[in-house]
Design a protein around this motif. Structure first.
Motif, PDB file in Angstrom:
ATOM      1  N   ASN A  28      24.804 123.209 -72.714  1.00 51.42           N
ATOM      2  CA  ASN A  28      25.171 124.691 -72.931  1.00 51.42           C
ATOM      3  C   ASN A  28      26.137 124.987 -74.008  1.00 51.42           C
ATOM      4  OD1 ASN A  28      23.663 125.850 -70.637  1.00 51.42           O
ATOM      5  ND2 ASN A  28      24.935 124.338 -69.518  1.00 51.42           N
ATOM      6  N   LEU A  29      26.723 123.692 -74.381  1.00 50.35           N
ATOM      7  CA  LEU A  29      27.814 124.061 -75.349  1.00 50.35           C
ATOM      8  C   LEU A  29      27.688 123.190 -76.784  1.00 50.35           C
ATOM      9  CD1 LEU A  29      30.828 123.666 -72.889  1.00 50.35           C
ATOM     10  CD2 LEU A  29      29.633 125.758 -73.655  1.00 50.35           C
ATOM     11  N   SER A  30      26.518 122.888 -76.965  1.00 51.80           N
ATOM     12  CA  SER A  30      26.059 121.990 -78.177  1.00 51.80           C
ATOM     13  C   SER A  30      27.040 120.912 -78.618  1.00 51.80           C
ATOM     14  CB  SER A  30      26.020 123.206 -79.427  1.00 51.80           C
ATOM     15  OG  SER A  30      25.027 124.059 -79.227  1.00 51.80           O
ATOM     16  N   TRP A  31      27.216 120.038 -77.790  1.00 53.83           N
ATOM     17  CA  TRP A  31      28.214 118.852 -78.139  1.00 53.83           C
ATOM     18  C   TRP A  31      27.590 117.490 -78.786  1.00 53.83           C
ATOM     19  CZ3 TRP A  31      31.055 117.708 -72.760  1.00 53.83           C
ATOM     20  CH2 TRP A  31      31.944 118.658 -72.597  1.00 53.83           C
ATOM     21  N   ASP A  32      26.490 117.871 -79.453  1.00 55.52           N
ATOM     22  CA  ASP A  32      26.059 117.053 -80.193  1.00 55.52           C
ATOM     23  C   ASP A  32      26.748 116.575 -81.495  1.00 55.52           C
ATOM     24  OD1 ASP A  32      23.634 117.649 -78.557  1.00 55.52           O
ATOM     25  OD2 ASP A  32      22.119 118.001 -80.208  1.00 55.52           O
ATOM     26  N   VAL A  33      26.614 115.369 -81.648  1.00 56.02           N
ATOM     27  CA  VAL A  33      27.725 114.537 -82.628  1.00 56.02           C
ATOM     28  C   VAL A  33      26.762 113.393 -83.294  1.00 56.02           C
ATOM     29  CG1 VAL A  33      29.599 113.329 -83.282  1.00 56.02           C
ATOM     30  CG2 VAL A  33      29.715 115.018 -81.532  1.00 56.02           C
ATOM     31  N   MET A  38      25.747 105.191 -82.960  1.00 56.95           N
ATOM     32  CA  MET A  38      25.420 106.013 -81.822  1.00 56.95           C
ATOM     33  C   MET A  38      25.445 107.562 -81.972  1.00 56.95           C
ATOM     34  SD  MET A  38      26.618 105.553 -77.895  1.00 56.95           S
ATOM     35  CE  MET A  38      27.991 106.845 -78.079  1.00 56.95           C
ATOM     36  N   SER A  39      24.346 108.147 -81.634  1.00 52.62           N
ATOM     37  CA  SER A  39      24.864 109.621 -81.895  1.00 52.62           C
ATOM     38  C   SER A  39      24.743 110.297 -80.266  1.00 52.62           C
ATOM     39  CB  SER A  39      23.537 110.258 -82.439  1.00 52.62           C
ATOM     40  OG  SER A  39      23.690 109.950 -83.734  1.00 52.62           O
ATOM     41  N   LEU A  40      25.277 111.543 -80.131  1.00 51.82           N
ATOM     42  CA  LEU A  40      25.218 112.253 -79.092  1.00 51.82           C
ATOM     43  C   LEU A  40      24.438 113.353 -78.991  1.00 51.82           C
ATOM     44  CD1 LEU A  40      29.050 111.972 -78.231  1.00 51.82           C
ATOM     45  CD2 LEU A  40      27.377 110.682 -77.117  1.00 51.82           C
ATOM     46  N   LYS A  41      23.246 113.404 -78.596  1.00 47.95           N
ATOM     47  CA  LYS A  41      22.094 114.237 -78.851  1.00 47.95           C
ATOM     48  C   LYS A  41      21.611 114.614 -77.844  1.00 47.95           C
ATOM     49  CE  LYS A  41      20.625 114.072 -83.580  1.00 47.95           C
ATOM     50  NZ  LYS A  41      21.362 115.200 -84.087  1.00 47.95           N
ATOM     51  N   LEU A  42      21.361 116.030 -77.411  1.00 44.52           N
ATOM     52  CA  LEU A  42      20.877 116.463 -76.315  1.00 44.52           C
ATOM     53  C   LEU A  42      19.255 116.012 -76.203  1.00 44.52           C
ATOM     54  CD1 LEU A  42      20.514 118.133 -73.609  1.00 44.52           C
ATOM     55  CD2 LEU A  42      20.203 120.164 -75.183  1.00 44.52           C
ATOM     56  N   ALA A  43      18.677 115.624 -75.101  1.00 43.85           N
ATOM     57  CA  ALA A  43      17.318 115.270 -75.095  1.00 43.85           C
ATOM     58  C   ALA A  43      17.127 115.649 -73.509  1.00 43.85           C
ATOM     59  CB  ALA A  43      16.953 113.934 -75.432  1.00 43.85           C
ATOM     60  N   TYR A  44      15.820 115.821 -73.195  1.00 46.57           N
ATOM     61  CA  TYR A  44      15.567 116.006 -71.786  1.00 46.57           C
ATOM     62  C   TYR A  44      14.487 115.028 -71.472  1.00 46.57           C
ATOM     63  CZ  TYR A  44      18.063 120.658 -71.948  1.00 46.57           C
ATOM     64  OH  TYR A  44      18.908 121.354 -72.070  1.00 46.57           O
ATOM     65  N   ASN A  45      14.714 114.252 -70.258  1.00 47.98           N
ATOM     66  CA  ASN A  45      13.820 113.379 -69.989  1.00 47.98           C
ATOM     67  C   ASN A  45      13.079 113.947 -68.453  1.00 47.98           C
ATOM     68  OD1 ASN A  45      12.154 111.056 -68.926  1.00 47.98           O
ATOM     69  ND2 ASN A  45      13.961 109.704 -68.604  1.00 47.98           N
ATOM     70  N   VAL A 110      19.169 115.481 -68.204  1.00 50.14           N
ATOM     71  CA  VAL A 110      19.878 115.841 -69.473  1.00 50.14           C
ATOM     72  C   VAL A 110      20.546 114.289 -69.940  1.00 50.14           C
ATOM     73  CG1 VAL A 110      21.889 116.840 -70.351  1.00 50.14           C
ATOM     74  CG2 VAL A 110      20.586 118.151 -68.836  1.00 50.14           C
ATOM     75  N   ASP A 111      19.800 113.825 -71.059  1.00 50.36           N
ATOM     76  CA  ASP A 111      20.305 112.750 -71.638  1.00 50.36           C
ATOM     77  C   ASP A 111      20.932 112.953 -73.195  1.00 50.36           C
ATOM     78  OD1 ASP A 111      19.491 110.978 -69.934  1.00 50.36           O
ATOM     79  OD2 ASP A 111      17.403 110.807 -70.564  1.00 50.36           O
ATOM     80  N   TYR A 112      21.903 112.168 -73.517  1.00 53.67           N
ATOM     81  CA  TYR A 112      22.665 112.403 -74.782  1.00 53.67           C
ATOM     82  C   TYR A 112      22.894 111.144 -75.287  1.00 53.67           C
ATOM     83  CZ  TYR A 112      25.851 111.937 -70.862  1.00 53.67           C
ATOM     84  OH  TYR A 112      26.498 111.899 -69.753  1.00 53.67           O
ATOM     85  N   PHE A 113      23.117 110.116 -74.701  1.00 50.05           N
ATOM     86  CA  PHE A 113      23.780 108.859 -75.576  1.00 50.05           C
ATOM     87  C   PHE A 113      22.728 108.124 -76.426  1.00 50.05           C
ATOM     88  CE2 PHE A 113      26.985 108.182 -72.190  1.00 50.05           C
ATOM     89  CZ  PHE A 113      28.062 108.462 -72.906  1.00 50.05           C
TER      90      PHE A 113
END
Length: 157
Positions: A28-33, A38-45, A110-113
């Protein structure tokens, strides 16, 4: 048993809340980096590990809830298993139920690493790490117990 249960509940609550707060931030807050390793990116599994069984997307959450229910019934009947593995069980339940809640809340986990240095690795989250940690604890305790039993049998012989 009361001490182990209190510790397990505390671990469960802390891990579950931290995981859900972080997932909320990414969803919800666009924390992608983006990072070099390594990146922090929103992905749905929509499946399980490495997106396996994603064809079960809509039913997977119910299947997983049934598995949790069966595991809980097993633990009620086998309290000694809980007493021996309460930390691992707390981590498994926290990670598993947090990922199941994602399926109800966001439609997928919600995945992100995202590791992408030297090789690309699956995208994962804190709950996944806690589940893996729980499995490592269980395997470690099983190996330790097996070695102790082997040593006891050698002493008896």
């Amino acid at each position: 048993m009361k001490k182990e249960l209190k510790i397990a509940i505390t671990i469960f609550i802390v891990v579950f809340i931290i995981d859900q707060v972080v997932k909320f931030g990414f969803a919800n807050l666009s924390w992608d980096v983006d990072g070099p390793y390594m990146s922090l990116k929103l992905a749905y599994n929509y499946g399980v590990a490495f997106s396996m069984f994603s064809f079960l997307e809509h039913n997977l959450k119910y299947i997983q809830l049934v598995i949790i229910l069966i595991a809980t019934l097993y633990l009620f009947k086998n309290k000694n298993v809980f007493k021996e593995y309460y930390i691992a069980i707390a981590l498994l339940y926290a990670g598993g139920l947090s990922n199941i809640l994602d399926r109800f809340t966001y439609g997928g986990v919600v995945d992100y690493f995202y590791w992408h240095h030297w090789f690309e690795f699956a995208i994962f989250n804190i709950a996944d790490v806690m589940i893996d940690l729980a499995v490592v604890i269980i395997i470690f305790k099983q190996i330790k117990q097996s070695r102790e039993e082997k040593k006891q049998n050698e002493i008896k012989s």
